[in-house]
Structures are given as structure tokens and as C-alpha cells.
Write an enzyme that holds these catalytic residues in place. Structure first.
Site, PDB file in Angstrom:
ATOM      1  N   HIS A  95      66.231   2.282  -0.330  1.00 17.21           N
ATOM      2  CA  HIS A  95      66.627   3.302  -1.313  1.00 17.21           C
ATOM      3  C   HIS A  95      68.115   3.640  -1.270  1.00 17.21           C
ATOM      4  O   HIS A  95      68.521   4.801  -1.394  1.00 17.21           O
ATOM      5  CB  HIS A  95      65.802   4.567  -1.121  1.00 17.21           C
ATOM      6  CG  HIS A  95      64.346   4.417  -1.410  1.00 17.21           C
ATOM      7  ND1 HIS A  95      63.853   3.556  -2.362  1.00 17.21           N
ATOM      8  CD2 HIS A  95      63.253   5.026  -0.854  1.00 17.21           C
ATOM      9  CE1 HIS A  95      62.522   3.641  -2.399  1.00 17.21           C
ATOM     10  NE2 HIS A  95      62.133   4.511  -1.494  1.00 17.21           N
ATOM     11  N   HIS A 164      61.105   9.164  -7.410  1.00 18.17           N
ATOM     12  CA  HIS A 164      60.147   8.995  -6.313  1.00 18.17           C
ATOM     13  C   HIS A 164      59.168  10.180  -6.298  1.00 18.17           C
ATOM     14  O   HIS A 164      59.045  10.888  -5.300  1.00 18.17           O
ATOM     15  CB  HIS A 164      60.894   8.895  -4.988  1.00 18.17           C
ATOM     16  CG  HIS A 164      60.189   8.109  -3.933  1.00 18.17           C
ATOM     17  ND1 HIS A 164      58.944   8.451  -3.465  1.00 18.17           N
ATOM     18  CD2 HIS A 164      60.559   6.994  -3.261  1.00 18.17           C
ATOM     19  CE1 HIS A 164      58.589   7.596  -2.528  1.00 18.17           C
ATOM     20  NE2 HIS A 164      59.543   6.687  -2.388  1.00 18.17           N
ATOM     21  N   GLU A 297      56.569   4.260  -8.889  1.00 19.64           N
ATOM     22  CA  GLU A 297      58.013   4.170  -9.032  1.00 19.64           C
ATOM     23  C   GLU A 297      58.377   2.995  -9.934  1.00 19.64           C
ATOM     24  O   GLU A 297      58.337   1.843  -9.510  1.00 19.64           O
ATOM     25  CB  GLU A 297      58.663   4.003  -7.659  1.00 19.64           C
ATOM     26  CG  GLU A 297      58.247   5.057  -6.642  1.00 19.64           C
ATOM     27  CD  GLU A 297      58.438   4.573  -5.220  1.00 19.64           C
ATOM     28  OE1 GLU A 297      59.564   4.150  -4.874  1.00 19.64           O
ATOM     29  OE2 GLU A 297      57.455   4.597  -4.446  1.00 19.64           O
TER      30      GLU A 297
END
Length: 334
Positions: A95, A164, A297
Site C-alpha cells: 500500500h 480500503h 478494494e
């Protein structure tokens, strides 16, 4: 950093949906919506208070980037040059690194039922080339929350941005998602290694627990005797959404509350994460644990810069990255 910045609220009286947001991480902290009897509850897992977002947490409900998901060995080659990234889960990156977009203060402004967040990531940030200017725009209209992600760069760079969100449609914090029913409109998925990085393969869901093309009770699949489910202790995989336009990606039903969630997107994949390792302090003085939420996601394929058979995720100067996802909340028709 000692503040989560401005707070925002979106409310639509026609649907009675209320959404709270903060600038830190461009985060949605709460989504309140009605069940089949008209009772309102918050369907997002999350930090106990907004200020708790300043402490370590499992990316609760924020925008992640510059590149969502894992980049193997925290490196990629682009135009003949090898870029080394912040390996925040050594030796890989997750991420966007330790100081990814989830852990930064965005600038937000509100215009009626729309909140526009913006952030500028400098050239070399976490190892990524180019100055990246990114916007995340949330709009609430009726029973639909729309997210538009836009980015521009000064140098060629990989980009994959996503939200998220941790959903539990029951609205009961601390309850599991075993009875949630899920459908994902995907005939293929991306298998992973024991470290949950990419094998670089695209496999059919046929004859596997990954066949979610019809509504399936999640509890019947989470402990499936399949090597990929065993690796992840549930699902932590990208599904290749059928089609390539703005289309349905997933549909979720909670039979107890009769709440529903439909996800639509123009992105090539959706990562299904069933909170297999969740262990965090949450809302209502609850300690969240395994399989108490699910994330959907929408994103580019993980580690795409290292796999030539994946869709191209490189953004170049003069071009624009744009991703649109809609979350439509409802109840089961009786």
C-alpha cells in the site's frame, strides 16, 4: 502530526444515509444506513475515535497508494531503470510504504454532498518516480456513495489507488461475516505465494472455492480445503472483473439485517480481503478479530509493473489516471 484535520459529513434525506470523513488518509470513518426494518447502524469497522487514525491501524477505510496492494521485493523496472521502494513489509512493499497515502494528511473541501480531497506526493516519495498530484472525490447521491480517484504525474510511474473500506453489513461490531452472502462478477482470479505476493498467473475460478459468480455464504468458503484459501486463511486475492467498462464488480447481502451492497467500478480487479489476520481495537469498545469484516478494494492488478501479462499500470506525464467506484446501499426486496 497531531491532528486528523477537518471533519466532513454527507447526508441524503431520501435514503437516510450519513457518511463521516476526515482529511487524514482521506478516510471515511462511518457509514450509517438503514436495515430492512428502517433501523440505522454504522456498517464500517474502524478506529474507536477519529484521533485513533493517527496510531497504527490496519488501513481502516482510507485511500491507499501510491500503489495499492503488494509490490514484490519492493522494486520494479521501468524504462530501463530499477526503482527500489520502501519495504514496509520486508522484503516487500504494501500500500505504498510506511508513509503511503493512508498515513498522510490530505487537503479537503466540501461542496454540498461532495468532499474533494487532494494530496501531492513528491518525486522520489517512498522510492516512486515523479511528483504525483492525486484527488479523491466522494459524492453521496441517494443510496449511492461514489468515489472518483484522479492522478497526474511529472515522470512515468506506476499508479494504483483504492479505498480500503471494511464492511460488516450487520452493523453489529464484533460479529463475524460467516452469514454474509457474496457474489463477485469474475471468472478468473490471481493466485498468490505464501507471502501473498503475486505468482504472476491468471487462473479460472471454475471448480474452486473462488467461484463466487453466484451468491455464496462466505462461511462456507472461508475454511475451504484449497491451497490458496489455506495460504490466506480465507480470501486475500484479486478477482479479475468480467468486462472492461464501468460494470458490476460485487454484490453483498446480510440476511440478518437484509442490508445489501453493490459495488461497481471501471477498474480491472477487485481485491477480496476477509480480515483473516484482523486483530485491532475498534468501535463500540470491541476488539476486532478474524473474519469480522470484508474489504472489496477495486484496483489495478497487484505488482503489475513486474508482470508483463497484467494490465499496464504505468502513468506517464500528460496522461491522467482515473478510477471510479460506486457503492450502492440497499435492502433485500420483499
Amino acid at each position: 502530526m497531531d491532528t486528523v484535520g477537518q471533519h466532513f459529513e454527507l447526508f441524503d434525506p431520501t435514503s437516510n444515509i450519513r457518511v463521516h470523513l476526515i482529511e487524514y488518509g482521506a478516510t471515511v470513518t462511518n457509514i450509517w444506513c438503514c436495515d430492512g426494518e428502517g433501523a440505522v447502524a454504522d456498517i464500517l469497522l474502524g478506529c474507536p475515535t477519529p484521533d485513533d487514525h493517527l496510531k497504527p491501524h490496519p488501513h481502516f477505510n482510507c485511500i491507499v497508494g501510491r500503489y495499492a496492494n503488494r509490490i514484490t521485493n519492493a522494486r520494479f523496472k521501468l524504462d530501463g531503470f530499477v526503482y527500489k521502494l520502501d519495504a514496509n513489509i520486508p522484503p516487500h512493499q504494501l500500500h505504498g510504504g510506511a508513509r503511503g497515502f493512508a498515513n498522510l494528511l490530505w487537503r479537503g473541501r466540501q461542496n454540498r454532498n461532495q468532499v474533494h480531497f487532494e494530496i501531492i506526493s513528491p518525486d522520489g516519495d517512498a522510492g516512486f518516480p515523479g511528483e504525483l498530484t492525486t484527488s479523491a472525490i466522494y459524492t453521496l447521491a441517494g443510496n449511492t456513495l461514489r468515489l472518483e480517484l484522479v492522478a497526474r504525474t511529472t515522470k512515468p510511474t506506476p499508479v494504483s489507488l483504492t479505498a480500503h473500506h471494511y464492511f460488516n453489513l450487520s452493523g453489529v461490531h464484533g460479529s463475524n461475516i460467516h452469514d454474509h452472502q457474496l457474489q463477485i462478477f469474475a471468472d478468473h482470479f490471481l493466485p498468490v505465494t505464501e507471502n501473498l505476493t503475486q505468482l504472476g498467473e491468471i487462473q479460472t475460478v471454475n471448480g474452486t472455492p473462488f467461484d463466487l459468480t453466484q451468491l455464496v455464504r462466505l462461511g462456507d468458503r472461508l475454511g475451504a480445503d484449497h491451497p490458496q484459501n489455506q495460504l490466506a486463511e480465507g480470501f486475500d486475492h484479486t478477482f479479475v472483473i468480467n468486462g472492461d467498462s464501468f460494470r458490476d464488480a460485487a454484490y453483498v447481502v446480510d440476511p440478518k439485517s437484509n442490508r445489501t451492497l453493490k459495488v461497481r467500478t471501471d477498474q480491472p480487479g477487485v481485491q477480496l480481503y476477509t480480515c483473516n489476520t484482523l486483530n485491532a481495537r475498534g468501535k463500540d469498545d470491541v476488539r476486532y478479530s478474524k473474519h469480522q469484516g470484508l474489504c472489496l478494494e477495486t484496483q489495478q492488478f497487484p505488482d503489475a509493473p513486474n508482470h508483463h501479462n497484467y494490465p499496464n499500470s504505468i502513468l506517464r506525464p500528460g496522461d491522467e489516471f482515473r478510477a471510479v467506484t460506486e457503492y450502492e446501499f440497499g435492502v433485500v426486496e420483499r
